[in-house]
Design an enzyme around this catalytic site. Structure first.
Site, PDB file in Angstrom:
ATOM      1  N   HIS A  95      39.393  -7.087  20.642  1.00 11.77           N
ATOM      2  CA  HIS A  95      39.869  -5.747  20.960  1.00 11.77           C
ATOM      3  C   HIS A  95      41.222  -5.841  21.660  1.00 11.77           C
ATOM      4  O   HIS A  95      41.653  -6.927  22.063  1.00 11.77           O
ATOM      5  CB  HIS A  95      38.863  -5.001  21.845  1.00 11.77           C
ATOM      6  CG  HIS A  95      38.572  -5.675  23.139  1.00 11.77           C
ATOM      7  ND1 HIS A  95      37.409  -6.356  23.402  1.00 11.77           N
ATOM      8  CD2 HIS A  95      39.332  -5.808  24.254  1.00 11.77           C
ATOM      9  CE1 HIS A  95      37.460  -6.859  24.607  1.00 11.77           C
ATOM     10  NE2 HIS A  95      38.619  -6.547  25.157  1.00 11.77           N
TER      11      HIS A  95
HETATM   12  C1  T46 Z   1      38.410  -8.062  27.954  1.00 11.54           C
HETATM   13  C2  T46 Z   1      37.735  -9.378  27.803  1.00 11.54           C
HETATM   14  C3  T46 Z   1      38.558 -10.514  28.354  1.00 11.54           C
HETATM   15  C4  T46 Z   1      30.718  -2.960  31.446  1.00 11.54           C
HETATM   16  O1  T46 Z   1      29.745  -2.186  31.568  1.00 11.54           O
HETATM   17  N1  T46 Z   1      31.647  -3.029  32.436  1.00 11.54           N
HETATM   18  C5  T46 Z   1      32.734  -3.843  32.366  1.00 11.54           C
HETATM   19  O2  T46 Z   1      33.559  -3.872  33.290  1.00 11.54           O
HETATM   20  C6  T46 Z   1      32.896  -4.651  31.190  1.00 11.54           C
HETATM   21  C7  T46 Z   1      34.092  -5.570  31.059  1.00 11.54           C
HETATM   22  C8  T46 Z   1      31.946  -4.569  30.197  1.00 11.54           C
HETATM   23  N2  T46 Z   1      30.878  -3.740  30.336  1.00 11.54           N
HETATM   24  C9  T46 Z   1      29.848  -3.714  29.292  1.00 11.54           C
HETATM   25  C10 T46 Z   1      30.313  -3.141  27.965  1.00 11.54           C
HETATM   26  C11 T46 Z   1      29.473  -3.886  26.954  1.00 11.54           C
HETATM   27  O3  T46 Z   1      28.233  -3.235  26.816  1.00 11.54           O
HETATM   28  O4  T46 Z   1      29.471  -5.063  29.019  1.00 11.54           O
HETATM   29  C12 T46 Z   1      29.206  -5.239  27.627  1.00 11.54           C
HETATM   30  C13 T46 Z   1      30.055  -6.370  27.053  1.00 11.54           C
HETATM   31  O5  T46 Z   1      31.437  -5.946  27.046  1.00 11.54           O
HETATM   32  P1  T46 Z   1      32.455  -6.437  25.917  1.00 11.54           P
HETATM   33  O6  T46 Z   1      31.741  -6.574  24.633  1.00 11.54           O
HETATM   34  O7  T46 Z   1      33.649  -5.532  25.964  1.00 11.54           O
HETATM   35  O8  T46 Z   1      32.831  -7.889  26.483  1.00 11.54           O
HETATM   36  P2  T46 Z   1      33.933  -8.907  25.951  1.00 11.54           P
HETATM   37  O9  T46 Z   1      33.616 -10.212  26.559  1.00 11.54           O
HETATM   38  O10 T46 Z   1      34.085  -8.835  24.491  1.00 11.54           O
HETATM   39  O11 T46 Z   1      35.317  -8.356  26.581  1.00 11.54           O
HETATM   40  C14 T46 Z   1      35.532  -8.366  27.987  1.00 11.54           C
HETATM   41  C15 T46 Z   1      36.156  -7.054  28.443  1.00 11.54           C
HETATM   42  O12 T46 Z   1      35.358  -5.950  27.977  1.00 11.54           O
HETATM   43  C16 T46 Z   1      37.560  -6.849  27.959  1.00 11.54           C
HETATM   44  O13 T46 Z   1      38.186  -5.817  28.682  1.00 11.54           O
HETATM   45  O14 T46 Z   1      39.632  -7.983  27.917  1.00 11.54           O
HETATM   46  O15 T46 Z   1      36.410  -9.432  28.351  1.00 11.54           O
END
Ligand code: T46
Length: 133
Positions: free
Chosen positions: A49
């Site tokens: 993303h």
């Molecule tokens: C990024 C990379 C480096 C939350 O509820 N609160 C939060 O602050 C975050 C970051 C995530 N979430 C929830 C949303 C999803 O249900 O945690 C779950 C996993 O999130 P996501 O799939 O977005 O995680 P990554 O590892 O793909 O990405 C994360 C960050 O979301 C993003 O901002 O830059 O780490």
């Protein structure tokens, strides 16, 4: 693509090491949120993303992982494997995190609270968005 490397000061001696991070001193923004990623399965690619406004500093404080960055014209991969060295990501950059070691702990300092509307999770939408600028 210029990547801003953040080299943190290590305070320590034979009793161990300590790294402190202060907003506007060690990282160039107000830190509104901290999260960390660990226990990643091998072969997994996270991220996929871009963010519209968010600034973040990524630090692998234990183990190692690779950060793949893409600004729509150029791609770069950076290995994070040093707890005193981070990278700053700001602006419209597509990011992926991969090649996590089993013991990797990726800590992220973010300039804003969590806001799903700041994410662009579709690559074609990302390309359209940056090319329109
Ligand atoms: C990024 C990379 C480096 C939350 O509820 N609160 C939060 O602050 C975050 C970051 C995530 N979430 C929830 C949303 C999803 O249900 O945690 C779950 C996993 O999130 P996501 O799939 O977005 O995680 P990554 O590892 O793909 O990405 C994360 C960050 O979301 C993003 O901002 O830059 O780490």
């Amino acid at each position: 693509m210029d990547i801003n490397i953040i080299d943190l000061t290590v305070h320590g001696d034979s009793s161990g090491k300590l790294v402190a991070i202060e907003e506007f001193k060690d990282v160039p923004f107000d830190v509104k949120r901290v999260y960390y990623i660990y226990d990643t399965e091998s072969g997994v690619i996270r991220g996929k993303h871009a963010h519209k406004k968010l600034k973040q500093v990524l630090l692998c404080v234990h183990g190692k992982c690779t950060i793949r960055l893409d600004n729509g014209e150029e791609r770069k991969e950076i290995q994070l494997d040093d707890p005193k060295r981070g990278i700053m990501i700001e602006g419209m950059i597509w990011r992926e995190m991969l090649d996590f070691s089993n013991d990797a702990v990726l800590v992220v300092l973010a300039s804003e609270p969590y806001d799903e509307s700041d994410y662009i999770r579709d690559y074609d939408t990302f390309l359209t968005s940056i090319r329109g600028k």
